[in-house]
Design an enzyme around this catalytic site. Structure first.
Site, PDB file in Angstrom:
ATOM      1  N   ASP A 172       0.849  -1.302  -0.148  1.00  0.00           N
ATOM      2  CA  ASP A 172      -0.001  -0.078   0.025  1.00  0.00           C
ATOM      3  C   ASP A 172       0.865   1.244   0.212  1.00  0.00           C
ATOM      4  O   ASP A 172       2.015   1.058  -0.723  1.00  0.00           O
ATOM      5  CB  ASP A 172      -1.016   0.117   1.160  1.00  0.00           C
ATOM      6  CG  ASP A 172      -2.258   0.537   1.114  1.00  0.00           C
ATOM      7  OD1 ASP A 172      -2.357   1.874   0.809  1.00  0.00           O
ATOM      8  OD2 ASP A 172      -3.307  -0.214   0.950  1.00  0.00           O
ATOM      9  N   HIS A 226      -3.520   5.816   3.330  1.00  0.00           N
ATOM     10  CA  HIS A 226      -4.213   4.666   2.823  1.00  0.00           C
ATOM     11  C   HIS A 226      -3.635   3.528   3.620  1.00  0.00           C
ATOM     12  O   HIS A 226      -4.471   2.588   4.159  1.00  0.00           O
ATOM     13  CB  HIS A 226      -4.472   4.365   1.442  1.00  0.00           C
ATOM     14  CG  HIS A 226      -5.333   3.373   1.031  1.00  0.00           C
ATOM     15  ND1 HIS A 226      -5.056   2.097   0.666  1.00  0.00           N
ATOM     16  CD2 HIS A 226      -6.710   3.567   0.705  1.00  0.00           C
ATOM     17  CE1 HIS A 226      -6.058   1.509   0.308  1.00  0.00           C
ATOM     18  NE2 HIS A 226      -7.249   2.380   0.313  1.00  0.00           N
ATOM     19  N   SER A 399     -11.345  -1.239  -0.300  1.00  0.00           N
ATOM     20  CA  SER A 399     -10.120  -1.297   0.259  1.00  0.00           C
ATOM     21  C   SER A 399      -9.969  -1.676   1.579  1.00  0.00           C
ATOM     22  O   SER A 399      -9.213  -2.161   2.327  1.00  0.00           O
ATOM     23  CB  SER A 399      -9.293   0.142   0.041  1.00  0.00           C
ATOM     24  OG  SER A 399      -8.781   0.317  -1.021  1.00  0.00           O
TER      25      SER A 399
END
Length: 584
Positions: A172, A226, A399
């Protein structure tokens, strides 16, 4: 989620993006709220240590450990399992003792170290945001009924102290400093090769820190952080009186492998990251990212995934956020992955979630409404263009769904480390709950941590559909020449064949053999005999079995001499020229 093709020098590069940035909750939880009233852990003054050698002297080891750690340790006794119990001069927090345990584990001759924790009847973990905000960890039968939840709370209630930790690689945006993650975070890697994309002044290195993926100070969303949010769902420090809980309940170790920077990340970097993670201890890989492209069976990405799975690594991916068939997105359309769609709090398909026949199951992703109670709440950061203070926030997207499953896979692996990725996937499918609301194309159901863990710890596991292998070679290819010049070939049948392929070669003058040519390349799978009319001459045949997974080795016959008495149209000479592909 979308695919960007961005100009970088004279070449063009496939860019992958995280699958939730556009769905970040507008309100961040800057501080814990509605703190749960469960008792705060009091800590311990004792450590349990397992040594490589079966027989060690406790007092000598106490002195060695004391010198190495700077802590005064006294040998207490040997446990029934052969481990040694040591005591400090004073009580320490569980967090401090876990840190000391990790330091001791790095010493030569030490296999494992852990705090001698105090146990009581299990209640709700005391992470203050869990009861009111982490709806996604409850299930329909828990005290706080949530039809779209993972049912993790019930799974946690059955956990015991017998387990192995599972390393989950988070491919990520990288990591940020966060008190709810640091204790479970191990060394990772920055796999971004382009310095501009990386936004950290260099290319690949061993520092997976997230410097931010948005350079625009006027963007109201700022950097996504994220990877920090995804990591919290997988493995936030749980039952520590702080912030949020993680699905892995401290049975996981988080390995950040940074692949997404400013504008996303490249296909080649992500492919390399899969190899790196699987070769450096990861048992689970989470990829909450994607690009609009179908995954080819011969692609570099598919090869990397196949290699990881062959090494016993489970690969979990997001289905995508375009409300369309996931078959058009990568890595969601790759084989050998666990493709996760998103459900909302009511257990129906989240409006944004991709769907289709390639989806394996669904997990909570939130529904992206304005209420923080509909988002997935996890660890986050207050920074905009660069890291700031730690915080917690709600986000929505596939996600967020994928790390729920990655954390569950880690839990299952910690309970039963002998299970293969295919067995774990089938176990989750077999124990998924039916959808309480419409979720067409969302796979086998909603992943249920409680039911899956029950199966992993003693329930029956349905054998997954076996992977098709290339068939074995046919045996005993024999020939029989008939009076009319035809040759009858026979062979023994093999398993898993979809067809047989036959070729022939002719001996030319000077006893040299010609190249093999095709006779019939699509003989029915259930055939064991075939008649060929090669013409006059000396021949040999070979046959192999084939299916969609590949072909067997060739099996050759002996030499065959054919002398036909029929009129061959060459003036009665009895000689003819034969084409090994077409016969005579």
């Amino acid at each position: 989620m979308h695919l960007e093709v961005a100009a970088m020098s004279p070449r063009r590069i496939l860019k992958f993006l995280p699958l939730s940035k556009s769905l970040i909750a507008s309100a961040c939880l800057a501080a814990p709220v509605a703190a749960y009233s469960a008792p705060t852990p009091t800590g311990t003054d004792q450590l349990i240590v397992k040594f490589d050698e079966a027989f060690v002297i406790g007092s000598s080891e106490a002195n060695r450990l004391s010198e190495a750690t700077g802590k005064s340790l006294r040998f207490v006794r040997q446990t029934a399992g052969g481990r040694l119990l040591f005591q400090l001069n004073e009580n320490q927090s569980y967090k401090a003792m876990r840190g000391l345990s990790r330091a001791i584990e790095r010493l030569a001759g030490v296999s494992y170290a852990e705090p001698d924790i105090h146990m009581a009847t299990l209640g709700l973990p005391n992470d203050p945001l869990l009861p009111n905000y982490q709806w996604h960890y409850y299930g329909p039968d828990s005290s706080s009924a949530e039809p779209g939840g993972l049912n993790a709370v019930q799974a946690w209630e059955a956990l015991d102290s017998s387990y192995t930790k599972t390393v989950v690689a988070i491919l990520d945006t990288g990591s940020t400093n966060h008190s709810d993650l640091s204790i479970n975070t191990i060394a990772g890697y920055d796999m971004i090769s382009d310095p501009t994309n990386a936004n950290d002044g260099d290319g690949r290195d061993s520092d997976p820190s997230d410097p931010g993926d948005n350079l625009d100070p006027n963007d109201p969303y700022g950097s996504s952080w994220h990877g920090t949010h995804v990591a919290g769902t997988v493995g936030a420090d749980t039952n520590n009186g702080n912030g949020v809980a993680g699905v892995g309940f401290d049975r996981v170790q988080l390995m950040h492998v940074r692949v997404l920077g400013v504008g996303g990340g490249s296909y080649s970097d992500i492919t390399d990251a899969i190899y790196w993670a699987s070769q450096n201890g990861a048992k689970v890989i989470n990829m909450s990212l994607g690009g609009a492209s179908s995954c080819s069976p011969n692609s570099a990405l598919q090869a990397a995934i196949n290699s990881a799975v062959a090494n016993g690594v489970s690969v979990v991916v997001s289905a995508g956020n375009s409300d369309t068939d996931t078959a058009g997105f990568t890595p969601a359309s790759c084989s050998n992955v666990m493709n996760v769609a998103a459900v909302n709090r009511n257990g129906g398909k989240a409006s944004y979630s991709n769907y289709g026949s390639l989806v394996d199951f669904a997990a909570p992703g939130g529904d992206g409404s304005n209420s923080i109670g509909t988002y997935v709440v996890s660890t986050h950061n207050k920074g905009t263009t660069s890291p700031g203070e730690e915080t917690y926030s709600g986000m929505a997207g596939t996600s967020m769904a994928a790390p729920h499953v990655a954390g569950l896979v880690a839990l299952i692996s910690s309970e039963n480390s002998s299970l293969t990725p295919a067995e774990i996937e089938q176990l989750i499918k077999d124990n998924a709950r039916p959808f309480p609301a419409t979720c067409d194309g969302c796979g086998a159901g909603i992943a249920d941590a409680h039911l899956a863990m029950q199966a992993a710890s003693g329930g029956t596991i349905t054998d997954p559909e076996p992977t098709l292998q290339a068939p074995d070679a046919p045996s005993l290819l024999t020939t029989s020449v008939q009076s009319d010049g035809s040759v009858i070939l026979t062979w023994f049948d093999v398993a898993d064949e979809q067809k047989y392929e036959l070729q022939v070669s002719q001996k030319a003058r000077g006893k040299r053999w010609g190249s093999y040519g095709d006779v019939n390349m699509n003989i029915a799978a259930d055939s064991t005999t075939l008649t060929d009319v090669p013409g006059n001459g000396t021949f040999k045949y070979r046959i192999r079995a084939a299916n969609s997974a590949g072909s067997s080795a060739w099996t050759e016959s002996g030499e065959v001499r054919v002398e036909s008495n029929s009129d061959d149209g060459d003036g009665g000479s009895g000689k003819t020229k034969c084409n090994p592909k077409k016969g005579c």
